[in-house]
Write an enzyme that holds these catalytic residues in place. Structure first.
Site: not given
Length: 294
Positions: A187, A200
């Protein structure tokens, strides 16, 4: 502008996303507007003919887009999903089988070491082997402040994004043949972490380290290891993250292209990394971020 080109600022353009909430895992049926997985647009060219792929988190969002693309490129596909996502998984496999390819549903939670391990053998048994491993399953949630980060949610993020990934990769690795490909969904958060997604983002940074380290060892066996780093992509995970209406209305607006991406816009990156076109690409992180820098 030539007739066969499109403006990337307006491709898939949605004028903001409406306020909505879902519980994890998010479901396609309750996501508005519908994400575009390439159902009507992706055209295959046989670049993965005869290959066998296992995709975790393959029922919806990025995973579904990859499954569709892989099937249209000639691969058989097994997808891993939570039991409550069975309807999404069935819809995805229907699209895979419509291309004349084998499709396999594997329902369970990758946080369970036994399950995350056994899916490798089940895939090899059903599809006759395994050449492409896409480690895509993920969990994220928004937090108001660091001191509100609960241990239960923290553990779910780390166990899903890291331990689940490691369990499956570890099980697959010994029997992967030269020419096989491991692809991780990282990501932009690994490089531009948001405070509300701190746990995350930490897991995504760790995934990048995993890719770079394993690529060095795996290269000696002719196995390539890479990652795709998506930016803001409209998937069922987004309305299940816990963001308010304003956050959803502006989702993706902060990218240079000024919009969120759709799952279909990532499929080509996963096809490239799995194909012979990427025969000299390993240890790489391919950004699909709407122009955000890694």
């Amino acid at each position: 502008m030539a007739e066969n080109t499109t403006d990337p600022r307006s491709e898939h353009r949605e004028e903001g996303f409406p306020g909505q909430q879902q519980d994890q895992p998010g479901l396609t049926e309750h996501t508005r507007p519908d994400p575009d997985h390439g159902e009507d647009t992706y055209i295959g060219h046989g670049r993965l003919a005869g290959r066998r792929a296992l995709i975790t988190g393959g029922d919806s969002g990025i995973g579904r887009a990859v499954a569709i693309a892989y099937a249209r490129e000639g691969a058989d596909v097994a997808i891993v999903h939570m039991p409550e996502e069975q309807e999404d998984a069935d819809d995805t496999l229907e699209l895979v089988r419509a291309e004349g390819r084998q499709g396999l549903s594997l329902a369970g939670d990758v946080r369970d070491e036994a399950f995350a391990t056994e899916i490798v053998g089940r895939t090899r048994s059903a599809l006759g082997g395994l050449d492409i491993l896409v480690l895509n399953a993920a969990y994220q949630h928004d937090i108001e402040s660091f001191d509100s980060l609960s241990t239960d949610r923290l553990r779910r993020v780390f166990d899903t994004n890291l331990l689940g990934m490691l369990f499956t990769a570890r099980a697959a690795y010994p029997d992967l043949a030269p020419g096989s490909s491991i692809i991780v969904t990282a990501s932009v958060q690994a490089y531009e972490p948001s405070p509300g997604l701190i746990d995350y983002a930490m897991t995504k940074a760790a995934q990048v380290a995993f890719v770079k380290a394993l690529a060095e060892e795996a290269g000696e066996r002719g196995i390539r290891v890479n990652a795709v780093a998506p930016g803001p992509i409209w998937t069922p995970l987004i309305p299940a993250t816990g963001w308010d209406e304003e956050r959803l209305n502006t989702f993706g607006d902060d990218t240079p292209l000024g919009r969120a991406g759709q799952p279909a816009e990532l499929a080509g990156a996963y096809v490239y990394l799995a194909s012979g076109d990427a025969s000299y690409t390993s240890g790489a992180v391919l950004a699909v971020t709407g122009g955000k820098h890694l």
